[in-house]
Design a protein around this motif. Sequence first.
Motif, PDB file in Angstrom:
ATOM      1  N   ALA A 312     -11.890 -57.552 -33.938  1.00  0.00           N
ATOM      2  CA  ALA A 312     -11.794 -58.048 -35.313  1.00  0.00           C
ATOM      3  C   ALA A 312     -11.220 -59.451 -35.356  1.00  0.00           C
ATOM      4  CB  ALA A 312     -10.942 -57.110 -36.154  1.00  0.00           C
ATOM      5  N   ASP A 313     -11.799 -60.263 -36.232  1.00  0.00           N
ATOM      6  CA  ASP A 313     -11.271 -61.590 -36.521  1.00  0.00           C
ATOM      7  C   ASP A 313      -9.818 -61.454 -36.990  1.00  0.00           C
ATOM      8  OD1 ASP A 313     -10.615 -64.000 -37.932  1.00  0.00           O
ATOM      9  OD2 ASP A 313     -12.758 -64.430 -38.172  1.00  0.00           O
ATOM     10  N   PRO A 314      -8.891 -62.280 -36.487  1.00  0.00           N
ATOM     11  CA  PRO A 314      -7.492 -62.187 -36.932  1.00  0.00           C
ATOM     12  C   PRO A 314      -7.333 -62.308 -38.446  1.00  0.00           C
ATOM     13  CG  PRO A 314      -7.620 -63.532 -34.965  1.00  0.00           C
ATOM     14  CD  PRO A 314      -9.044 -63.250 -35.385  1.00  0.00           C
ATOM     15  N   LEU A 315      -8.172 -63.108 -39.095  1.00  0.00           N
ATOM     16  CA  LEU A 315      -8.101 -63.216 -40.550  1.00  0.00           C
ATOM     17  C   LEU A 315      -8.423 -61.873 -41.196  1.00  0.00           C
ATOM     18  CD1 LEU A 315      -7.795 -64.834 -43.143  1.00  0.00           C
ATOM     19  CD2 LEU A 315     -10.201 -65.502 -42.941  1.00  0.00           C
ATOM     20  N   LYS A 705     -16.741 -49.685 -33.408  1.00  0.00           N
ATOM     21  CA  LYS A 705     -15.659 -50.634 -33.172  1.00  0.00           C
ATOM     22  C   LYS A 705     -14.583 -50.655 -34.248  1.00  0.00           C
ATOM     23  CE  LYS A 705     -18.514 -53.846 -30.485  1.00  0.00           C
ATOM     24  NZ  LYS A 705     -19.844 -53.268 -30.628  1.00  0.00           N
ATOM     25  N   GLY A 706     -14.534 -49.682 -35.148  1.00  0.00           N
ATOM     26  CA  GLY A 706     -13.479 -49.681 -36.151  1.00  0.00           C
ATOM     27  C   GLY A 706     -13.481 -50.971 -36.939  1.00  0.00           C
ATOM     28  N   ALA A 707     -12.340 -51.648 -36.966  1.00  0.00           N
ATOM     29  CA  ALA A 707     -12.218 -52.893 -37.731  1.00  0.00           C
ATOM     30  C   ALA A 707     -13.244 -53.936 -37.308  1.00  0.00           C
ATOM     31  CB  ALA A 707     -10.804 -53.453 -37.578  1.00  0.00           C
ATOM     32  N   GLY A 708     -13.695 -53.854 -36.060  1.00  0.00           N
ATOM     33  CA  GLY A 708     -14.716 -54.793 -35.614  1.00  0.00           C
ATOM     34  C   GLY A 708     -16.055 -54.576 -36.283  1.00  0.00           C
ATOM     35  N   GLY A 709     -16.254 -53.435 -36.931  1.00  0.00           N
ATOM     36  CA  GLY A 709     -17.480 -53.168 -37.655  1.00  0.00           C
ATOM     37  C   GLY A 709     -17.380 -53.418 -39.148  1.00  0.00           C
ATOM     38  N   VAL A 710     -16.259 -53.987 -39.601  1.00  0.00           N
ATOM     39  CA  VAL A 710     -16.092 -54.330 -41.014  1.00  0.00           C
ATOM     40  C   VAL A 710     -16.778 -55.668 -41.281  1.00  0.00           C
ATOM     41  CG1 VAL A 710     -14.423 -54.925 -42.808  1.00  0.00           C
ATOM     42  CG2 VAL A 710     -13.948 -53.035 -41.249  1.00  0.00           C
TER      43      VAL A 710
END
Length: 730
Positions: A312-315, A705-710
């Motif tokens: 996930a992007d830090p932002l 990917k959890g948050a990586g799929g947002v």
Amino acid sequence: MPGYGYVSEEQRGVVLLSDDAVIPQVINDRLVTAFASVTITNANVTGQEILPIHTADSQGPRGDESGWIQVVSARATCSEGIQIKIVLPVHFSIKLAPGQTYPVPLNLSIEGDNAPKSMRIHLDLADLGNTKRWTVSTGEYELERREWGSAYKITFLDYDHSVHYAMAFPPEGNCEQWPEKRCPVVLALHGAGVEASSSYWTESYRRQKNAWVLFPTGRTPWGYDWHGPSFWNIESALDALRLRPGVPDDLVNSVGVNRERLIYAGHSNGGQGAWWLLSHYPDRALAGLPAAGYVKIQFYIPYFMRIGDAYADPLLRGILESAISEHDIDLYASNMAGIPILARTGGSDDNVPPVHSRRLIRMVNEWSRKTTAANLSEIPNQGHWFAGVVDDDVMQSFVDTSLQNASTQGLSLPALPSAFSLSTLNPASSGSKGGIRILQLQVPFRLGTIRVHRQNDQWILNTTNVRRFGFVADDRQEGLQRWSVDGTNFDKPPVVSGKSYLKGEDGIWKVADDMLWISEERHFSTYGPAIHIFDQPFIIVIPSTITERTITYRKMAQHLATSWYLFGRGGTQIVRDVDVLDGIAAQYNMLVLGGPEDNMFTKKRQPGLESMVKFLPGGGFQIDKRVYVDQGTGILFLAPSPTRTRMGLFIAGTDADGLLRAAWTVPFRTGLQVPDYIVLGEEYGDPSTGWTAGDGAPFGGAGTKGAGGVLAAGYWSNHWDFDARCGYLK
């Protein structure tokens, strides 16, 4: 009921959950409180039911409601032959979908001091798909006797119309030394998994001479970390206690309850709850006694281990974490300055290590500019729980001193420091400090602060990220004649009723003379994040049109209704889209299932949603200039009700997989990072289970990917539109 047949001694697929009943207690042969509850499950599930078409207020049978049942009435019987009357204390028809569990609320009445030893409860039910009516009966429920002076149970109707209880420990003396003969209340908040009625918990605190002790449940033994629904459960319990249930007639005028003068106490998760109340609602605190409380969930459960953050992007991570950061006690530590606090911890606690209490004590003292403003009682070689952890002589002496200090001022709040700060991330979950309350932030879910310097009869206020604030009545404002905010001077005392102060585009503060802004802008009842949808009574709105996704919507509705029962022991109703009139939308928050192509309520609201989300032909949607049309994409987002007094949480998808992804993401538990809106792609999680694990996409290589799929997440502005300052579009 005319037109119904009658079937006796037949369960017809209804299961009684006998262990989940709430039954009132008896003092002096009189019911302490009138409310009771029995829980039933409609087990008529075949897996093929067509989603029902019904209205929440319809009274007769309908052929298109196969498998649905309605609670028509309730009765009670006892072996002594005593007449017990029961009414259903709600203004709507209680209906259960196939598979739904519901705690049925009951209002009991018995004439005179003649309560029986036990009773059976009989629910009269109707099958909404045919003309059958039948009765299910419970076993014997004992009406437990309690003696005045011991901890006893009070039952009450909570904010969502479900019945809950709290335990109350009356004062040993009376309240005549306090104004209006009303005693303060020690709020004793239990830890995770603890039943509030257990004797080991209620006997952990001493009976106070001139104060009530209240043991709320937080709705369940696990609750919501004393936030959200658990907090509103505390409020309902205090309201119930204020009626002085169970108090003998000769004492009722001498042991009143002051629900605005509280000592916050608790252990473990309840210790965290005490810290949370101290930091979020400081203007009700006489003192604080948190024991073994943690700073925030991210420190107690290691969020840094989540694999999704690696994608996930830090932002984006920051926006997601801000959805739970309103509960970060250290971020709100400034609000506790000036409140007497004694924290307790065991020096060898391996559940909530002492560093949590040490950190918060240090921060409160830093904000108080005094090293002994708050104190820590750390007991060497003791663990998480030990005899006297919440109520030994040291802790009791602190309570006595706090009440003695209060008595010299007639239950006034602790004196304000000469300078103090009020901080919040969310006006929906925080109150006032020094009689000042932040009502709106300029950028939602960015930290807002008001720093106050008191100089004789003048207060000087300086703000950061605050758009609107107001004053509430507070005796500590006595003598305040002049004040200023960010250089704007007001040469008269502040207004404390019905008005607020608004920062204009030119940076100048002015009086807002009315409350009309609440009907146009976001306010404390309509701020997110998504979990705040459960802070008000809510209904689930389903499509009435039969489509290929009908079974999916049925499963979603059952899942959502069951989740509210499972995590909050609550009950909700499932209604069809065409039956949601403005009157219903003004009373309830809503979980709205489906986009405008399926759900008529969404279609009706579509013009008012376009400043946030545009639904596209073919099932996609758009936020700002970003379009989402890929298969498996889901969305959930908050939007105002037509009257803007309540909210809807809209759940939609480009297809069935997207719908299920969104449904699994509804935050029924604490610690889930769901902002005002979130868009979920096919790499987010398995749509059939909600798990963020899988075999991997062709080009992803690491499964879901959890948050990586947002794909998008953030918060709407104060005017309910997209705001790039608090939003993320991948």
